[in-house]
Scaffold this active site. Structure first.
Site, PDB file in Angstrom:
ATOM      1  N   GLU A  96       0.798  -1.337  -0.004  1.00  0.00           N
ATOM      2  CA  GLU A  96       0.066  -0.025  -0.164  1.00  0.00           C
ATOM      3  C   GLU A  96       0.900   1.207   0.006  1.00  0.00           C
ATOM      4  O   GLU A  96       0.413   2.162  -0.804  1.00  0.00           O
ATOM      5  CB  GLU A  96      -0.912   0.103   1.202  1.00  0.00           C
ATOM      6  CG  GLU A  96      -2.120  -0.790   1.172  1.00  0.00           C
ATOM      7  CD  GLU A  96      -1.824  -2.178   1.563  1.00  0.00           C
ATOM      8  OE1 GLU A  96      -0.582  -2.598   1.889  1.00  0.00           O
ATOM      9  OE2 GLU A  96      -2.595  -3.240   1.483  1.00  0.00           O
ATOM     10  N   HIS A 165     -10.849  -4.847   9.586  1.00  0.00           N
ATOM     11  CA  HIS A 165     -11.360  -4.666   7.982  1.00  0.00           C
ATOM     12  C   HIS A 165     -12.829  -3.782   8.152  1.00  0.00           C
ATOM     13  O   HIS A 165     -13.664  -4.006   7.399  1.00  0.00           O
ATOM     14  CB  HIS A 165     -11.668  -5.826   7.505  1.00  0.00           C
ATOM     15  CG  HIS A 165     -10.462  -6.613   6.912  1.00  0.00           C
ATOM     16  ND1 HIS A 165      -9.205  -6.980   7.869  1.00  0.00           N
ATOM     17  CD2 HIS A 165     -10.270  -6.893   5.771  1.00  0.00           C
ATOM     18  CE1 HIS A 165      -8.493  -7.641   6.861  1.00  0.00           C
ATOM     19  NE2 HIS A 165      -8.918  -7.409   5.564  1.00  0.00           N
TER      20      HIS A 165
END
Lengths: 361, 330
Positions: A96, A165
């Site tokens: 990322e 998440h």
């Protein structure tokens, strides 16, 4: 709201649900995908990158086309690689910070990357690039450059994705000067806000709440943008203002409809953007209703609910007939168990109950 | 590799300009003219010079907190750099960036970057733009040995390799990350060996020798321009001063060590070489030094006489399309 690419027989009516414009019921998911497609067609400098936005990267299907094994997380980018090719629909390694940093570098040098960060929590993995490069480059280089990058990710609970998440910490991003953050609340608003984000010359984060992705709503056929930094009224009322954002906007609207049956006339504000923040829309509303409840699925400390409360207490104190109330998640990570998770997320009953307490009914 | 005469003159001018800029900048810092910390790169001149000798304004570089040398090698104006350090309105970033954020996008200089390692993926992204748009441009990421501990370096090298991007990773190993010696913090002896892990060529070069750097960079940049992907160049070099202006390096390194590097000084090394091979005359070298010495006096005068930024500058340049950010709660 600004409309663009109006058809020849342009209607002078506003676009959107409830107006007589051509359109159809569409899922949030399909609308998001269609908007990406529109913007890829509109501007050759736009490309998308992220993890498994096609899936099976580098491989081909039986017809020799690039494989679209996943079509992206939550099928957000389904079909795009086959129509736009792997240069524009670019699967990344799981890096990322590396690929968000590369997207910033690409944006600084003349392209308009759109980055899928998958889950909102993964913002944290790439955070330095977001904070120190994407958001600050324009200012620290004295306005020499711009960073036209769009990021999107799935936020929120309700799907059993548990602590790592399911985050909603868009208040952390709203805190950063130079960054814009939008929180669409249905299929109609995601189309306008995503298109606006991709066309915007500043870095914009688009937060897609996971519980919204399978919802359906009316979406006009023609392309349009919604101004970033403008909220909307989901319901007009005179007794109390209820402010929602992202998933909590439909929750607030449903709560207001329940309350209406009990004779309470609530006004519902849908923020749509948390940075810039449309202060005017909730200040005007509270000036009329004299009461405000802010509903945010994020944890309460230093949240957007806190920010709205601070603005109201500072600028509309004299209009208030009751304390400002926040309805938020607790100060905990998101739990996994369905019952615990449901207890975390503000629901219609919690909103309605808070309103009734506030009105002493 | 033969270096054309005008390029040789450019290299000498650039190295001497970096040296004198850093010396002047430090002098001015100690006079209180800099509004913040400064990080001198004197001693490291051969690296940025030998690399940027192969670049044009259409190529992009990313840089570090120790970025003055990269800026100068990429063609930035010493006057506007000095003015930026002085915090003046005429500075490269209108006085809003300072020493650690000098940038000039018209020169392909994507900014000094004060987070160790954070500039690296920007050069990868610039290379992605080059590939995406079909440009002949390359990206060069300058970083130090300290950035070897940052994950984003490894992510960037892997990404550049799997996407075969036209980028050169230029590691200026000056042997100290702040006050931490490289042998303590980096697990490999030669940082260039790390290239193997990312399937790219890696070469360790004497970073005090502009000719050696020029040759190695020429190969890596040509390879990038041919579309054959990234390379890693490690420049073994030395910063003559401390980590930042007020750092006292003798607290962690010896005088003998410093002397051994000074004995290999890049500028003197260059002067000896061009004299031996009769590549440049003494008169020419002297004329260049004289010109640069004057340029530095002019840069200080320009910075000194420049106005402060208007207070409204506090609020501008936050967004492109949003002109009224919150102006503080006052």
């Amino acid at each position: 709201m600004t409309t663009t690419e109006a058809p020849a027989a342009a209607s002078h009516q506003p676009l959107g649900p409830g107006f007589d414009v051509p359109g159809r019921e569409t899922t949030y998911r399909e609308t998001f995908n269609r908007t990406l497609r529109d913007e890829l067609n509109r501007d050759p400098d736009v490309f998308i990158m992220g993890e498994d936005i096609a899936g099976g990267a580098g491989r081909t299907d039986e017809e020799g086309k690039p494989l679209d094994a996943w079509g992206g997380p939550f099928a957000a980018t389904k079909g795009l690689i086959q129509d736009f090719g792997p240069e524009r629909i670019r699967d990344t390694p799981i890096s990322e910070a590396g690929f968000l940093g590369a997207a910033v570098g690409a944006a600084l040098t003349g392209t308009r990357p759109v980055v899928d960060l998958m889950y909102f929590d993964f913002v944290a993995v790439a955070f330095d690039q977001l904070l120190s490069n994407a958001a600050k480059s324009r200012y620290m280089f004295g306005g020499q450059t711009k960073v036209p990058i769009t990021m999107f990710a799935r936020s929120g609970g309700g799907t059993g994705h548990a602590a790592q998440h399911s985050s909603n910490f868009y208040s952390i991003l709203a805190h950063i000067p130079g960054l814009k953050v939008v929180v669409p609340s249905d299929a109609y608003t995601v189309r306008g806000l995503l298109a606006a984000a991709i066309r915007d010359d500043d870095p914009v984060m688009v937060c897609n709440h996971k519980k919204l992705i399978n919802t359906t709503g009316f979406v006009p056929d023609q392309s349009y943008t919604i101004d970033i930094g403008k909220g909307r009224l989901l319901r007009e009322g005179k007794d109390v203002t209820i402010v929602g954002m992202s998933w909590t906007s439909p929750v607030c609207k449903n709560a207001a409809e329940q309350l209406a049956k009990e004779g309470i006339d609530a006004e519902v504000v849908d923020l749509l953007s948390v940075s810039p923040l449309d202060e005017e829309i909730f200040l005007d509303s509270v000036a009329k209703t004299n009461r405000i409840v802010i509903v945010d699925e994020d944890t309460p400390r230093a949240s957007m609910a806190s920010e709205v409360a601070a603005v109201v207490s500072e600028k509309a104190f004299d209009y208030l007939d009751a304390p400002i109330k926040r309805v938020t998640g607790p100060h905990t990570p998101m739990p996994y168990n369905r019952g615990l998770e449901a207890a975390f997320i503000p629901d219609e009953a919690a909103v309605a109950g808070t309103v009734k307490n506030l009105l002493n009914v | 590799m033969d270096i054309p005469p005008d390029k040789l003159a450019w290299m000498y001018t650039t190295m001497y300009r970096i040296r004198r800029f850093e010396e002047t900048m430090l002098e001015q810092t100690f006079k209180g003219k800099s509004m913040g910390v400064t990080h001198s790169s004197d001693g490291q001149e051969a690296g940025p010079t030998g690399i940027c000798a192969h670049l044009t304004d259409k190529d992009w570089i990313s840089s570090t907190h120790r970025g003055h040398g990269h800026c100068i090698a990429k063609g930035l104006d010493a006057k506007r750099m000095m003015a930026e350090i002085f915090g003046k309105a005429t500075g490269q970033c209108k006085g809003k960036g300072g020493s650690m954020h000098i940038a000039d996008f018209t020169k392909g200089m994507l900014g000094a970057n004060a987070i160790v390692g954070a500039g690296i993926p920007l050069a990868v992204g610039a290379a992605l733009t080059a590939k995406y748009k079909g440009y002949d441009s390359v990206g060069v990421a300058f970083f130090g040995d300290g950035a070897n501990g940052q994950g984003v370096l490894h992510e960037s090298m892997n990404l550049a390799s799997v996407w075969k991007l036209p980028v050169v990773f230029a590691c200026e190993n000056n042997h100290y990350a702040e006050a931490t010696p490289v042998e303590y913090a980096v697990a490999v002896g030669d940082i260039a060996d790390r290239a193997q892990s990312y399937s790219m060529p890696g070469v360790t070069v004497d970073g005090m020798d502009a000719f050696a750097v020029y040759d190695a960079a020429g190969e890596a940049i040509a390879r990038a321009r041919r579309g054959e992907g990234p390379s890693l160049i490690e420049l073994k070099t030395y910063r003559y001063h401390g980590h930042f202006h007020a750092d006292e390096p003798h607290k962690y390194r010896s005088k003998e060590e410093e002397d051994s590097w000074h004995a290999r000084d890049a500028i003197r090394n260059f002067e000896t070489r061009v004299a031996e091979q009769a590549l440049m005359s003494q008169d020419r070298l002297t004329a260049i030094r004289k010109e640069i010495d004057q340029e530095m006096l002019d840069a200080v005068e320009f910075a000194e006489n420049s106005p402060m930024p208007h207070l409204d500058e506090l609020y501008s340049d936050v967004y492109v399309s949003y002109s009224n950010p919150l102006q503080g709660l006052r």
